[in-house]
Design a protein around this motif. Structure first.
Motif: not given
Lengths: 156, 312
Positions: A16-25, A70-80, B37-43
Motif C-alpha cells: 500500500x502506498x505510504x500516502x494512501x488517502x492523503x490529498x492536497x489542494x 500521467x504522473x507529475x510533481x507539484x511543489x508543496x509551497x503551492x499546496x495545502x 513555508x506555506x502557512x496552513x493554520x488558518x485552513x
C-alpha cells in the motif's frame, strides 16, 4: 493455507502506498505539475486554484500526483494538505453542492480590494496589474541560467 | 439572509455525517508540514471548527489570531494593495530590457528560495527614485529603485538584493508589521460573515481593517524599516538563496560595502535605512559565508551580461 492468507495480507499492507488517502489542494492561482521534482523539469499540466489531487508520493518538498494517465510533481509551497474547496469569492467557483462552499477565498479578497480601490482611486493598481502580467517562461529561465553558467546547488 | 448564507457553509448534521462517513471530510483537516513555508493554520483551524459543527463565527473570532493565520490568497490581496500604494508614490520604470533582466534573475532566485510559489508568484519592478532602496510587498511584489540599481556593480550584487527582498517575503516580515488590533478586527468580521459575498456593512468594516493593515505594512517598509533581527535574518536567508541558485553569495557583502560607504550612519528608509549599520551587516554576512562554506566565484558570463544590461 492460513500462512498463505497471512502472507497475502502482509504483502498487501506493505504494497500500500505510504500516502494512501492523503490529498492536497492547490492554493496558488496556477501551478505547473512537472515531469520531475525540480523547477527546471518540463510541465506536463497546469493545475488551478482549488484543484485537488491524491498524493502518490512525497519527496523533498514535492508531491507526486496523477494527472489523467500521467504522473507529475507539484511543489508543496503551492499546496495545502487536505481537500479544501475554495469559494466563489476566490478564483474558482465551488463545483460541488453549496455545502462544499468554503473555507478559503474569504477574508481579504477581490471584493474587499474592489471596495478599497473605489475608496482610494489614487492607488496605482493599474501598474500592479501590468507588473503581474510580466511572466518569464521556463525556456527563458533555463536559457538565462545556461548563458550565465548558473547551476543550482544543494542547501548548506 | 445571514442564516441562509451561513447555511451554505455549515453543512447540516445529517449531510455532514454522510460526508464524514464517505471519508470526504477526513482529509479536510490539513496538518501542515514541518519546514513547509506555506502557512496552513488558518485552513486547518477553520476545517477543524467545521468538523466540530461550530459556527464559522466562533472559528474566526477564537482561532485565527495572528498574521501567520492569513491564507496565501489573503496575503496576495494585501500584497497587491501595498504594491499599489508604493507605485502611487514611486513611478514604475518602463524599460523592457532591464525589467526582463530583473524578472528573470528574480525568478531563478525565487525558485531557489524556501517558498518558490506564492499565490500569484513573484514579480519584480524597477521604480524611479534616487534613493538607494528596495521593498518587498507580501505575496512577492519586489521593487528596486533606479538609485539602487545604479550602485550595483555585478549580477551577483543584483541577485543579492533580490534574494534579500525575496527573503522578506518568505519570512513574512511585511505581514508581521500588521498591528494585532487590525488583524483581530478583520478576523472577527471574517468569522461572523464568511461566505460568497459580504454585505455592505461587513464589507465596509473589513475594508477598513484591510486599509489599516496596508498602512501598517507600508509604514514599516517605507518609513520605519524592518527591525535589526529581521534584516539579519533576511541577509542570512539571502546568502542561502543566492548560493542555491548558483550565484556567489559574496555579492551581498560587496553591496553592503557600497551601502556602508554611502550611508555610514544608515540614514534614510528601507534598504537605505539599515537599522543594523551596513558595515555590521557586511561583517555578519562575511562570517556566515565563511562558517557555512558558501564561498563561490562569479562567472565571467554573468559579469559580461550585467554590463550589457547596464547599457540598456
Amino acid at each position: 493455507m492460513r500462512l498463505a492468507i497471512l502472507a497475502f495480507f502482509i504483502a498487501a499492507i506493505s504494497a500500500a502506498p505510504a500516502h494512501a488517502g492523503q490529498k492536497i489542494t492547490i492554493m496558488s492561482k496556477t501551478t505547473a505539475i512537472r515531469a520531475d521534482k525540480q523547477f527546471f523539469a518540463p510541465a506536463i499540466a497546469v493545475a488551478n486554484y482549488g484543484d485537488q489531487f491524491d498524493v502518490l508520493e512525497e519527496k523533498g518538498g514535492w508531491y507526486k500526483v496523477a494527472v489523467g494517465k500521467k504522473t507529475g510533481w507539484a511543489h508543496s509551497s503551492a499546496t495545502v494538505k487536505g481537500a479544501v474547496v475554495v469559494s466563489a469569492a476566490g478564483f474558482k467557483k465551488a463545483a460541488a453542492s453549496s455545502e462544499d462552499v468554503a473555507l478559503a477565498g474569504k477574508g481579504f479578497n477581490a471584493q474587499v480590494e474592489g471596495k478599497y480601490k473605489k475608496d482610494h482611486p489614487e492607488m496605482n493598481f493599474a501598474a500592479v496589474d501590468r507588473m503581474e502580467k510580466i511572466t518569464v517562461d521556463d525556456a527563458s529561465i533555463s536559457r538565462f541560467a545556461a548563458e550565465g553558467a548558473l547551476q543550482t546547488r544543494e542547501a548548506r | 439572509m445571514i442564516n441562509k448564507l451561513i447555511a451554505t457553509i455549515i453543512p447540516s448534521s445529517r449531510a455532514l455525517h454522510a460526508r464524514m462517513a464517505a471519508g470526504a471530510l477526513a482529509t479536510i483537516i490539513a496538518t501542515g508540514c514541518a519546514g513547509m513555508p506555506v502557512n496552513t493554520d488558518a485552513l486547518n483551524i477553520a476545517s477543524k471548527a467545521w468538523e466540530k459543527r461550530e459556527t464559522i463565527s466562533k472559528a474566526g473570532q477564537a482561532l485565527r489570531k495572528g498574521f501567520s493565520d492569513l491564507t496565501p490568497e489573503e496575503e496576495y490581496f494585501i500584497g497587491r494593495a501595498v504594491a499599489a500604494k508604493i507605485l502611487s508614490q514611486y513611478s514604475p520604470v518602463e524599460n523592457g530590457a532591464k525589467t526582463a533582466y530583473i524578472n528573470t534573475t528574480g525568478q531563478i532566485l525565487a525558485r531557489a528560495s524556501s517558498r518558490p510559489e506564492t499565490f500569484a508568484g513573484y514579480h519584480f519592478a524597477l521604480i524611479s527614485s534616487n534613493e538607494i532602496n528596495a521593498f518587498a510587498a507580501p505575496g512577492g511584489f519586489v521593487f528596486i529603485t533606479t538609485g539602487l540599481y545604479a550602485r550595483l556593480k555585478s549580477e551577483e550584487q543584483l541577485a543579492a538584493v533580490l534574494a534579500h527582498e525575496i527573503s522578506h517575503v518568505t519570512l513574512k516580515h511585511g505581514l508581521s508589521a500588521i498591528k494585532a488590533a487590525n488583524l483581530t478586527q478583520a478576523f472577527t468580521i471574517i468569522g461572523s460573515e464568511a461566505i460568497k459575498e459580504y454585505g455592505a456593512r461587513e464589507l465596509a468594516q473589513l475594508t477598513e481593517a484591510f486599509e489599516d493593515s496596508i498602512n501598517d505594512i507600508v509604514n514599516q517598509l517605507v518609513v520605519n524599516g524592518y527591525s535589526r533581527s529581521q534584516e539579519y535574518d533576511a541577509d542570512k536567508e539571502a546568502l542561502q538563496v543566492a548560493y542555491r541558485a548558483g550565484y556567489d553569495p559574496g555579492g551581498l557583502t560587496e553591496f553592503l560595502g557600497t551601502l556602508a560607504s554611502v550611508t555610514p550612519k544608515g540614514e534614510g528608509a528601507g534598504f537605505y535605512k539599515t537599522h543594523p549599520p551596513a558595515a555590521d551587516r557586511q561583517s555578519n554576512a562575511a562570517s556566515e559565508i565563511k562558517s557555512k562554506g558558501l564561498a563561490a566565484t562569479e562567472a565571467k558570463q554573468r559579469s559580461d551580461r550585467f554590463k550589457r544590461f547596464a547599457m540598456k
